[in-house]
Design a protein around this motif. Structure first.
Motif, short mmCIF file in Angstrom:
data_model
loop_
_atom_site.label_atom_id
_atom_site.label_comp_id
_atom_site.label_asym_id
_atom_site.label_seq_id
_atom_site.Cartn_x
_atom_site.Cartn_y
_atom_site.Cartn_z
N GLN A 120 3.93 -12.34 -27.13
CA GLN A 120 4.40 -11.35 -28.10
C GLN A 120 4.33 -11.91 -29.51
O GLN A 120 4.48 -13.09 -29.74
CB GLN A 120 5.81 -10.91 -27.76
N THR A 168 11.92 -10.31 -38.03
CA THR A 168 12.67 -10.70 -36.83
C THR A 168 13.09 -12.15 -36.91
O THR A 168 14.22 -12.51 -36.57
CB THR A 168 11.84 -10.44 -35.56
N SER A 199 20.75 -20.50 -27.88
CA SER A 199 20.46 -20.07 -26.50
C SER A 199 20.63 -18.56 -26.33
O SER A 199 19.79 -17.91 -25.70
CB SER A 199 21.36 -20.80 -25.52
N SER A 200 21.72 -18.02 -26.88
CA SER A 200 21.94 -16.58 -26.71
C SER A 200 20.89 -15.76 -27.46
O SER A 200 20.45 -14.73 -26.98
CB SER A 200 23.35 -16.19 -27.17
N ALA A 203 17.80 -16.78 -28.16
CA ALA A 203 16.53 -16.94 -27.44
C ALA A 203 16.48 -16.00 -26.25
O ALA A 203 15.46 -15.33 -26.02
CB ALA A 203 16.36 -18.39 -26.99
N ALA A 204 17.57 -15.90 -25.51
CA ALA A 204 17.61 -15.02 -24.35
C ALA A 204 17.52 -13.55 -24.77
O ALA A 204 16.78 -12.77 -24.16
CB ALA A 204 18.90 -15.26 -23.56
N GLU A 205 18.26 -13.18 -25.82
CA GLU A 205 18.27 -11.79 -26.26
C GLU A 205 16.91 -11.32 -26.77
O GLU A 205 16.50 -10.20 -26.50
CB GLU A 205 19.30 -11.62 -27.38
N TYR A 206 16.22 -12.19 -27.48
CA TYR A 206 14.93 -11.79 -28.07
C TYR A 206 13.73 -12.21 -27.23
O TYR A 206 12.59 -11.96 -27.61
CB TYR A 206 14.82 -12.36 -29.49
N GLY A 207 13.98 -12.88 -26.12
CA GLY A 207 12.88 -13.29 -25.23
C GLY A 207 11.98 -14.34 -25.87
O GLY A 207 10.76 -14.30 -25.73
N ILE A 208 12.61 -15.26 -26.58
CA ILE A 208 11.89 -16.31 -27.31
C ILE A 208 12.33 -17.66 -26.77
O ILE A 208 13.49 -17.83 -26.37
CB ILE A 208 12.21 -16.23 -28.82
N CYS A 209 11.44 -18.61 -26.79
CA CYS A 209 11.76 -19.96 -26.34
C CYS A 209 12.86 -20.56 -27.23
O CYS A 209 12.86 -20.40 -28.44
CB CYS A 209 10.49 -20.81 -26.41
N HIS A 210 13.79 -21.27 -26.61
CA HIS A 210 14.89 -21.94 -27.32
C HIS A 210 14.35 -22.83 -28.43
O HIS A 210 14.86 -22.82 -29.55
CB HIS A 210 15.71 -22.77 -26.31
#
Length: 93
Positions: free
Chosen positions: A2, A8, A24-25, A27-34
């Motif tokens: 993506q 963003t 971490s939160s 990265a998880a919310e946006y679907g991105i690597c930490h």
């Protein structure tokens, strides 16, 4: 893979610095690597060392975060005092 817009990236960095969201939160919310989010935050902080506008914005975000934390603490203390006052008012009656 993506594509992430600059808007963003800035939003994610701001959520971390100003709102105190964990990397971490985000990265998880946006679907991105930490590591990617961590790199964005580091790059922004480095930019603040040489860019006065970014440095000013960074300081404002930090102050905003601090003030939000202080407000939340004051609200908790106020709620506690209200409950204590109600408790002691019942004891008097």
């Amino acid at each position: 893979m993506q594509t992430i817009t600059e808007e963003t990236k800035k939003k994610v960095v701001k959520l971390h610095i100003q709102d105190g969201r964990t990397i971490s939160s985000l990265a998880a919310e946006y679907g991105i690597c930490h590591a990617t989010v961590s790199n964005w935050v580091r790059a922004y902080r480095e930019e603040c060392q040489t860019n006065d506008a970014a440095k000013s914005e960074y300081k404002l975000m930090q102050e905003n975060r601090k003030l939000r934390q202080e407000l939340a603490e004051a609200k908790k203390e106020n709620d506690f005092l209200k409950k204590a006052a109600a408790f002691f008012a019942k004891e008097i009656d």
